[in-house]
Scaffold this motif. Structure first.
Motif, short mmCIF file in Angstrom:
data_model
loop_
_atom_site.label_atom_id
_atom_site.label_comp_id
_atom_site.label_asym_id
_atom_site.label_seq_id
_atom_site.Cartn_x
_atom_site.Cartn_y
_atom_site.Cartn_z
N PHE B 4 41.41 32.91 49.78
CA PHE B 4 41.73 34.31 49.52
C PHE B 4 41.40 34.71 48.08
O PHE B 4 41.90 34.14 47.13
CB PHE B 4 43.23 34.56 49.81
N GLU B 5 40.52 35.67 47.96
CA GLU B 5 40.17 36.20 46.64
C GLU B 5 40.67 37.64 46.57
O GLU B 5 40.10 38.53 47.23
CB GLU B 5 38.65 36.16 46.41
N PRO B 6 41.72 37.89 45.82
CA PRO B 6 42.28 39.24 45.81
C PRO B 6 41.36 40.27 45.17
O PRO B 6 40.55 39.94 44.30
CB PRO B 6 43.57 39.09 45.00
N GLN B 7 41.51 41.49 45.65
CA GLN B 7 40.83 42.62 45.03
C GLN B 7 41.89 43.35 44.20
O GLN B 7 42.90 43.80 44.73
CB GLN B 7 40.28 43.57 46.11
N PRO B 32 39.27 36.34 35.57
CA PRO B 32 38.87 36.38 36.99
C PRO B 32 38.04 37.62 37.34
O PRO B 32 38.37 38.72 36.90
CB PRO B 32 40.19 36.39 37.75
N PRO B 33 37.01 37.41 38.12
CA PRO B 33 36.17 38.55 38.54
C PRO B 33 36.84 39.42 39.60
O PRO B 33 36.25 40.39 40.04
CB PRO B 33 34.92 37.86 39.10
N ASN B 34 38.05 39.05 39.97
CA ASN B 34 38.77 39.83 41.00
C ASN B 34 39.18 41.21 40.48
O ASN B 34 39.46 42.11 41.25
CB ASN B 34 40.05 39.10 41.42
N GLU B 128 49.39 34.41 45.04
CA GLU B 128 50.67 33.89 45.52
C GLU B 128 51.23 34.77 46.64
O GLU B 128 51.75 34.29 47.65
CB GLU B 128 51.66 33.85 44.35
N LEU B 129 51.12 36.10 46.45
CA LEU B 129 51.66 37.05 47.44
C LEU B 129 50.81 37.09 48.71
O LEU B 129 51.29 37.44 49.77
CB LEU B 129 51.73 38.46 46.84
N GLY B 130 49.53 36.77 48.56
CA GLY B 130 48.62 36.83 49.71
C GLY B 130 48.00 38.21 49.85
O GLY B 130 48.29 39.12 49.07
N PRO B 131 47.15 38.37 50.88
CA PRO B 131 46.47 39.67 51.04
C PRO B 131 47.45 40.80 51.30
O PRO B 131 48.53 40.59 51.86
CB PRO B 131 45.58 39.44 52.28
N SER B 132 47.08 41.99 50.89
CA SER B 132 47.92 43.16 51.12
C SER B 132 48.04 43.39 52.62
O SER B 132 47.05 43.30 53.35
CB SER B 132 47.28 44.39 50.47
#
Lengths: 222, 139
Positions: B4-7, B32-34, B128-132
Protein backbone atom coordinates in the motif's frame (compact mmCIF):
# COMPACT_ATOMS: atom_id res chain seq x y z
CA UNK A 1 -31.47 37.86 10.23
CA UNK A 2 -32.67 34.29 10.71
CA UNK A 3 -30.03 32.16 12.39
CA UNK A 4 -29.80 28.41 12.08
CA UNK A 5 -27.47 25.47 12.59
CA UNK A 6 -26.91 22.63 10.19
CA UNK A 7 -28.39 19.29 11.17
CA UNK A 8 -25.95 16.48 11.93
CA UNK A 9 -24.63 14.53 8.97
CA UNK A 10 -26.15 11.36 10.48
CA UNK A 11 -29.62 12.94 10.44
CA UNK A 12 -29.27 14.19 6.85
CA UNK A 13 -27.83 10.85 5.71
CA UNK A 14 -30.82 9.08 7.25
CA UNK A 15 -33.22 11.39 5.39
CA UNK A 16 -31.63 10.61 2.03
CA UNK A 17 -30.79 6.95 2.71
CA UNK A 18 -32.99 5.69 -0.15
CA UNK A 19 -31.85 8.34 -2.64
CA UNK A 20 -29.21 7.90 -5.33
CA UNK A 21 -29.45 11.30 -6.92
CA UNK A 22 -30.25 14.50 -5.04
CA UNK A 23 -30.14 18.26 -5.38
CA UNK A 24 -28.83 20.40 -2.55
CA UNK A 25 -30.10 23.93 -2.80
CA UNK A 26 -28.80 26.82 -0.73
CA UNK A 27 -30.13 30.32 -0.23
CA UNK A 28 -28.34 33.64 -0.68
CA UNK A 29 -30.38 35.26 2.10
CA UNK A 30 -29.95 35.03 5.88
CA UNK A 31 -28.40 31.57 5.85
CA UNK A 32 -25.57 32.75 3.61
CA UNK A 33 -24.83 35.61 6.00
CA UNK A 34 -24.83 33.32 9.03
CA UNK A 35 -22.65 30.82 7.15
CA UNK A 36 -24.98 27.87 7.37
CA UNK A 37 -26.68 27.53 3.98
CA UNK A 38 -24.80 29.53 1.35
CA UNK A 39 -22.62 28.38 -1.54
CA UNK A 40 -19.71 27.16 0.59
CA UNK A 41 -21.95 25.29 2.99
CA UNK A 42 -23.74 23.62 0.06
CA UNK A 43 -20.35 22.48 -1.29
CA UNK A 44 -19.21 21.21 2.10
CA UNK A 45 -22.45 19.30 2.75
CA UNK A 46 -22.40 17.80 -0.75
CA UNK A 47 -18.81 16.67 -0.33
CA UNK A 48 -19.45 15.27 3.16
CA UNK A 49 -22.48 13.28 1.98
CA UNK A 50 -20.59 11.95 -1.04
CA UNK A 51 -17.73 10.82 1.23
CA UNK A 52 -20.18 9.05 3.54
CA UNK A 53 -21.95 7.26 0.70
CA UNK A 54 -18.70 6.29 -1.03
CA UNK A 55 -17.58 4.80 2.27
CA UNK A 56 -20.81 2.78 2.45
CA UNK A 57 -20.17 1.58 -1.10
CA UNK A 58 -23.37 3.25 -2.31
CA UNK A 59 -22.18 6.39 -4.11
CA UNK A 60 -24.66 9.21 -4.54
CA UNK A 61 -24.89 11.84 -7.25
CA UNK A 62 -25.35 15.32 -5.87
CA UNK A 63 -26.04 18.50 -7.83
CA UNK A 64 -25.44 21.81 -6.11
CA UNK A 65 -27.62 24.87 -6.52
CA UNK A 66 -28.02 28.29 -4.92
CA UNK A 67 -31.20 30.35 -5.08
CA UNK A 68 -31.37 34.09 -4.62
CA UNK A 69 -33.92 33.50 -1.87
CA UNK A 70 -36.09 30.52 -1.01
CA UNK A 71 -38.80 32.71 0.53
CA UNK A 72 -40.02 34.28 -2.71
CA UNK A 73 -41.98 32.35 -5.38
CA UNK A 74 -40.20 34.01 -8.32
CA UNK A 75 -36.85 32.56 -7.20
CA UNK A 76 -38.37 29.18 -6.36
CA UNK A 77 -39.62 29.12 -9.99
CA UNK A 78 -35.99 29.22 -11.22
CA UNK A 79 -35.56 25.50 -10.51
CA UNK A 80 -38.78 24.38 -12.21
CA UNK A 81 -36.88 22.84 -15.15
CA UNK A 82 -34.62 20.67 -13.03
CA UNK A 83 -36.49 20.00 -9.80
CA UNK A 84 -37.94 16.65 -10.91
CA UNK A 85 -34.58 15.28 -12.10
CA UNK A 86 -33.76 14.11 -8.57
CA UNK A 87 -34.93 11.52 -6.06
CA UNK A 88 -35.16 14.29 -3.46
CA UNK A 89 -34.10 17.85 -2.76
CA UNK A 90 -32.25 18.98 0.37
CA UNK A 91 -32.82 22.62 1.24
CA UNK A 92 -30.20 24.54 3.18
CA UNK A 93 -32.49 27.55 3.71
CA UNK A 94 -34.35 28.30 6.93
CA UNK A 95 -37.60 26.46 7.55
CA UNK A 96 -39.35 28.68 5.03
CA UNK A 97 -37.34 27.34 2.07
CA UNK A 98 -38.37 23.67 2.07
CA UNK A 99 -41.99 24.73 2.63
CA UNK A 100 -42.06 27.13 -0.29
CA UNK A 101 -40.40 24.46 -2.42
CA UNK A 102 -42.91 21.82 -1.28
CA UNK A 103 -45.83 24.11 -2.05
CA UNK A 104 -44.47 24.95 -5.51
CA UNK A 105 -43.51 21.37 -6.43
CA UNK A 106 -45.90 19.01 -4.60
CA UNK A 107 -44.61 15.89 -6.39
CA UNK A 108 -41.02 16.28 -5.17
CA UNK A 109 -39.65 15.33 -1.73
CA UNK A 110 -37.89 18.09 0.21
CA UNK A 111 -35.71 17.67 3.26
CA UNK A 112 -34.50 20.44 5.57
CA UNK A 113 -30.76 20.42 6.28
CA UNK A 114 -30.98 23.34 8.71
CA UNK A 115 -32.47 23.69 12.18
CA UNK A 116 -33.83 27.24 12.19
CA UNK A 117 -33.18 28.75 15.60
CA UNK A 118 -33.81 32.47 16.10
CA UNK A 119 -33.71 36.06 14.87
CA UNK A 120 -30.38 37.55 15.78
CA UNK A 121 -27.09 39.05 14.74
CA UNK A 122 -23.35 38.38 14.89
CA UNK A 123 -21.77 39.61 18.12
CA UNK A 124 -18.34 38.41 16.96
CA UNK A 125 -17.03 36.48 13.98
CA UNK A 126 -18.68 33.07 14.15
CA UNK A 127 -20.94 33.92 17.10
CA UNK A 128 -24.61 34.82 16.73
CA UNK A 129 -27.00 35.84 19.47
CA UNK A 130 -30.75 36.13 19.72
CA UNK A 131 -32.10 39.68 19.70
CA UNK A 132 -35.72 39.39 18.61
CA UNK A 133 -38.51 36.95 19.43
CA UNK A 134 -40.82 38.14 16.65
CA UNK A 135 -43.53 38.80 19.27
CA UNK A 136 -45.44 41.12 16.94
CA UNK A 137 -45.62 44.17 19.23
CA UNK A 138 -42.21 45.71 19.86
CA UNK A 139 -41.57 47.18 23.33
CA UNK A 140 -37.81 47.81 23.24
CA UNK A 141 -38.27 51.60 23.41
CA UNK A 142 -39.53 51.12 26.98
CA UNK A 143 -36.29 49.35 27.88
CA UNK A 144 -33.75 51.64 26.21
CA UNK A 145 -33.27 49.40 23.22
CA UNK A 146 -32.81 46.15 25.13
CA UNK A 147 -35.43 43.49 24.50
CA UNK A 148 -36.59 41.62 27.62
CA UNK A 149 -38.89 39.42 25.53
CA UNK A 150 -36.12 37.74 23.55
CA UNK A 151 -33.23 38.20 25.97
CA UNK A 152 -34.74 37.49 29.39
CA UNK A 153 -35.07 33.75 29.99
CA UNK A 154 -38.57 34.37 31.40
CA UNK A 155 -39.47 37.19 28.97
CA UNK A 156 -40.27 39.36 32.00
CA UNK A 157 -41.79 42.79 31.32
CA UNK A 158 -40.99 43.78 34.93
CA UNK A 159 -37.64 42.62 36.23
CA UNK A 160 -35.16 41.52 37.27
CA UNK A 161 -36.27 38.36 39.00
CA UNK A 162 -34.53 36.73 41.96
CA UNK A 163 -32.41 34.61 39.63
CA UNK A 164 -30.22 37.54 38.61
CA UNK A 165 -26.78 37.49 40.24
CA UNK A 166 -23.67 39.48 39.32
CA UNK A 167 -25.18 40.39 35.98
CA UNK A 168 -25.81 36.80 35.01
CA UNK A 169 -28.98 34.75 34.66
CA UNK A 170 -29.52 31.75 36.91
CA UNK A 171 -30.04 29.41 33.98
CA UNK A 172 -26.40 29.56 32.89
CA UNK A 173 -23.17 31.43 33.52
CA UNK A 174 -23.09 32.06 29.78
CA UNK A 175 -26.36 33.99 29.82
CA UNK A 176 -26.29 37.69 30.63
CA UNK A 177 -29.22 38.97 32.69
CA UNK A 178 -30.76 41.51 30.33
CA UNK A 179 -32.65 43.05 33.24
CA UNK A 180 -29.34 43.80 34.93
CA UNK A 181 -28.32 45.61 31.74
CA UNK A 182 -31.64 47.45 31.52
CA UNK A 183 -31.37 48.69 35.13
CA UNK A 184 -27.72 49.74 34.66
CA UNK A 185 -28.56 51.63 31.47
CA UNK A 186 -31.53 53.39 33.11
CA UNK A 187 -29.23 54.41 36.02
CA UNK A 188 -26.56 55.72 33.63
CA UNK A 189 -29.14 57.76 31.83
CA UNK A 190 -30.77 59.01 35.05
CA UNK A 191 -34.09 57.46 34.11
CA UNK A 192 -34.40 54.72 36.71
CA UNK A 193 -37.82 56.14 37.64
CA UNK A 194 -39.12 54.76 34.34
CA UNK A 195 -39.06 51.35 35.98
CA UNK A 196 -41.39 52.41 38.80
CA UNK A 197 -44.26 52.14 36.35
CA UNK A 198 -45.55 48.59 36.22
CA UNK A 199 -45.62 47.30 32.66
CA UNK A 200 -48.97 45.58 32.00
CA UNK A 201 -49.11 41.93 31.04
CA UNK A 202 -48.07 41.51 27.43
CA UNK A 203 -50.68 40.83 24.80
CA UNK A 204 -49.38 37.64 23.24
CA UNK A 205 -52.11 37.48 20.60
CA UNK A 206 -49.72 39.18 18.16
CA UNK A 207 -47.21 36.40 18.79
CA UNK A 208 -47.58 32.66 18.17
CA UNK A 209 -50.48 32.55 20.66
CA UNK A 210 -52.60 34.13 17.95
CA UNK A 211 -51.86 31.21 15.59
CA UNK A 212 -49.95 31.37 12.28
CA UNK A 213 -49.47 35.01 11.33
CA UNK A 214 -49.84 36.93 8.11
CA UNK A 215 -48.81 40.41 7.07
CA UNK A 216 -50.78 42.12 4.30
CA UNK A 217 -49.78 45.43 2.72
CA UNK A 218 -52.69 46.56 0.62
CA UNK A 219 -50.56 49.03 -1.33
CA UNK A 220 -48.41 46.16 -2.60
CA UNK A 221 -51.02 43.50 -3.30
CA UNK A 222 -52.05 42.93 -6.90
CA UNK B 1 -1.30 -4.22 2.62
CA UNK B 2 2.54 -4.22 2.49
CA UNK B 3 2.37 -2.78 -1.00
CA UNK B 4 0.00 0.00 0.00
CA UNK B 5 1.39 3.34 -1.12
CA UNK B 6 -0.75 6.14 0.26
CA UNK B 7 -1.77 9.15 -1.75
CA UNK B 8 -1.29 12.25 0.40
CA UNK B 9 -2.13 15.82 -0.52
CA UNK B 10 -0.22 18.61 1.24
CA UNK B 11 -1.55 22.14 1.08
CA UNK B 12 1.56 24.29 1.63
CA UNK B 13 1.94 28.00 2.24
CA UNK B 14 4.41 29.50 -0.23
CA UNK B 15 6.16 31.54 2.46
CA UNK B 16 7.08 28.62 4.68
CA UNK B 17 6.27 24.97 3.93
CA UNK B 18 6.60 25.30 0.18
CA UNK B 19 9.92 27.12 0.56
CA UNK B 20 10.96 24.48 3.12
CA UNK B 21 10.18 21.79 0.53
CA UNK B 22 12.42 23.67 -1.88
CA UNK B 23 15.14 23.80 0.74
CA UNK B 24 14.73 20.09 1.45
CA UNK B 25 15.32 19.53 -2.26
CA UNK B 26 18.41 21.77 -2.30
CA UNK B 27 19.72 19.88 0.72
CA UNK B 28 19.20 16.62 -1.18
CA UNK B 29 16.94 15.34 1.57
CA UNK B 30 14.78 12.42 0.59
CA UNK B 31 11.11 12.36 1.51
CA UNK B 32 8.35 9.99 0.40
CA UNK B 33 6.99 10.54 -3.11
CA UNK B 34 3.51 9.82 -1.75
CA UNK B 35 3.09 13.49 -0.89
CA UNK B 36 1.64 15.72 -3.62
CA UNK B 37 2.06 19.41 -2.88
CA UNK B 38 -0.47 22.15 -3.61
CA UNK B 39 0.99 25.64 -3.20
CA UNK B 40 -1.13 28.28 -1.48
CA UNK B 41 -0.46 32.01 -1.07
CA UNK B 42 -1.22 31.45 2.65
CA UNK B 43 -2.82 28.52 4.49
CA UNK B 44 -5.68 30.93 5.26
CA UNK B 45 -6.68 30.34 1.64
CA UNK B 46 -7.42 26.68 2.21
CA UNK B 47 -11.08 25.89 2.55
CA UNK B 48 -12.89 23.10 4.32
CA UNK B 49 -14.23 22.23 0.89
CA UNK B 50 -10.71 21.74 -0.54
CA UNK B 51 -9.77 19.33 2.24
CA UNK B 52 -13.02 17.37 1.95
CA UNK B 53 -12.76 17.23 -1.84
CA UNK B 54 -9.29 15.71 -1.56
CA UNK B 55 -10.70 12.98 0.70
CA UNK B 56 -13.77 12.55 -1.51
CA UNK B 57 -11.56 12.10 -4.57
CA UNK B 58 -9.61 9.33 -2.89
CA UNK B 59 -6.70 10.89 -1.00
CA UNK B 60 -5.69 8.65 1.91
CA UNK B 61 -4.35 11.60 3.88
CA UNK B 62 -4.38 15.38 3.67
CA UNK B 63 -2.35 17.92 5.54
CA UNK B 64 -1.98 21.66 5.66
CA UNK B 65 1.46 23.10 6.38
CA UNK B 66 1.63 26.74 7.35
CA UNK B 67 3.96 29.19 9.04
CA UNK B 68 4.92 28.91 12.68
CA UNK B 69 2.20 30.30 14.94
CA UNK B 70 2.64 34.05 15.22
CA UNK B 71 4.71 34.16 12.02
CA UNK B 72 1.94 34.20 9.40
CA UNK B 73 2.54 36.89 6.74
CA UNK B 74 -1.17 37.59 6.84
CA UNK B 75 -1.35 37.59 10.63
CA UNK B 76 -3.97 34.87 11.26
CA UNK B 77 -4.02 32.68 8.15
CA UNK B 78 -2.43 29.67 9.85
CA UNK B 79 -4.78 29.93 12.85
CA UNK B 80 -7.75 30.01 10.50
CA UNK B 81 -6.38 27.00 8.63
CA UNK B 82 -6.03 25.09 11.91
CA UNK B 83 -9.70 25.70 12.71
CA UNK B 84 -10.70 24.45 9.27
CA UNK B 85 -8.56 21.34 9.76
CA UNK B 86 -10.28 20.77 13.11
CA UNK B 87 -13.68 21.09 11.41
CA UNK B 88 -12.72 18.49 8.81
CA UNK B 89 -11.40 16.15 11.54
CA UNK B 90 -14.78 16.42 13.28
CA UNK B 91 -16.62 15.78 10.01
CA UNK B 92 -14.55 12.67 9.30
CA UNK B 93 -15.11 11.39 12.84
CA UNK B 94 -18.86 11.91 12.36
CA UNK B 95 -18.64 9.80 9.21
CA UNK B 96 -16.69 7.03 10.93
CA UNK B 97 -13.39 7.85 9.19
CA UNK B 98 -10.15 8.28 11.17
CA UNK B 99 -9.68 12.02 11.83
CA UNK B 100 -5.90 11.43 11.89
CA UNK B 101 -6.04 11.32 8.10
CA UNK B 102 -6.12 15.12 8.21
CA UNK B 103 -3.49 17.18 10.01
CA UNK B 104 -2.16 20.69 10.46
CA UNK B 105 1.58 21.39 10.71
CA UNK B 106 3.54 24.57 11.33
CA UNK B 107 7.11 25.20 10.17
CA UNK B 108 9.31 27.95 8.77
CA UNK B 109 10.98 28.27 5.37
CA UNK B 110 14.32 27.47 7.02
CA UNK B 111 13.09 24.07 8.22
CA UNK B 112 13.84 21.90 5.19
CA UNK B 113 14.67 18.82 7.29
CA UNK B 114 11.44 19.28 9.24
CA UNK B 115 9.48 19.35 5.97
CA UNK B 116 10.98 15.99 5.00
CA UNK B 117 10.28 14.70 8.52
CA UNK B 118 6.60 15.78 8.32
CA UNK B 119 6.19 14.10 4.93
CA UNK B 120 7.69 10.89 6.37
CA UNK B 121 5.61 11.13 9.55
CA UNK B 122 2.36 11.58 7.64
CA UNK B 123 3.22 8.79 5.17
CA UNK B 124 4.00 6.41 8.05
CA UNK B 125 0.78 7.38 9.82
CA UNK B 126 -1.38 6.77 6.75
CA UNK B 127 0.41 3.49 5.98
CA UNK B 128 -0.50 2.41 9.49
CA UNK B 129 -4.15 3.45 9.01
CA UNK B 130 -4.38 1.74 5.62
CA UNK B 131 -6.21 2.93 2.51
CA UNK B 132 -9.00 5.45 2.90
CA UNK B 133 -12.41 3.77 3.07
CA UNK B 134 -13.53 6.32 0.49
CA UNK B 135 -10.89 5.27 -2.00
CA UNK B 136 -12.45 3.19 -4.73
CA UNK B 137 -9.65 3.17 -7.26
CA UNK B 138 -6.09 4.34 -7.73
CA UNK B 139 -5.95 8.12 -7.72
Amino acid sequence: MIIGDRKSLAEILDMIKDCRNILITGCKGCVTVCNVGGLKEVQVLASSLKIARKKEGRPITIEENLLERQCDPEYIAEVSDIIHNYDAVVSMACGVGPQFLSEAYPKQKFFPAINTKFFGGATAHGIWEERCAGCGSCVIHQYDGLCPISRCSKSLMNGPCGGSANGLCEISRDVVCIWDMIVKKKMEQGRLDDLLAVAPAKDWSTSRDGGPRKSIREELTQ
Amino acid sequence: MDTFEPQIVAFCCKYCAYAAADLAGSMRLAYPPNVKIVQLPCTGRVDIFHLLTAIEDGADGVYVAGCLEGECHFMKGNFRARKKVEYVKKTLAELGIEPERVEMYNLSSAMGPRFAEIAQEMTDRIKELGPSPVRTETV
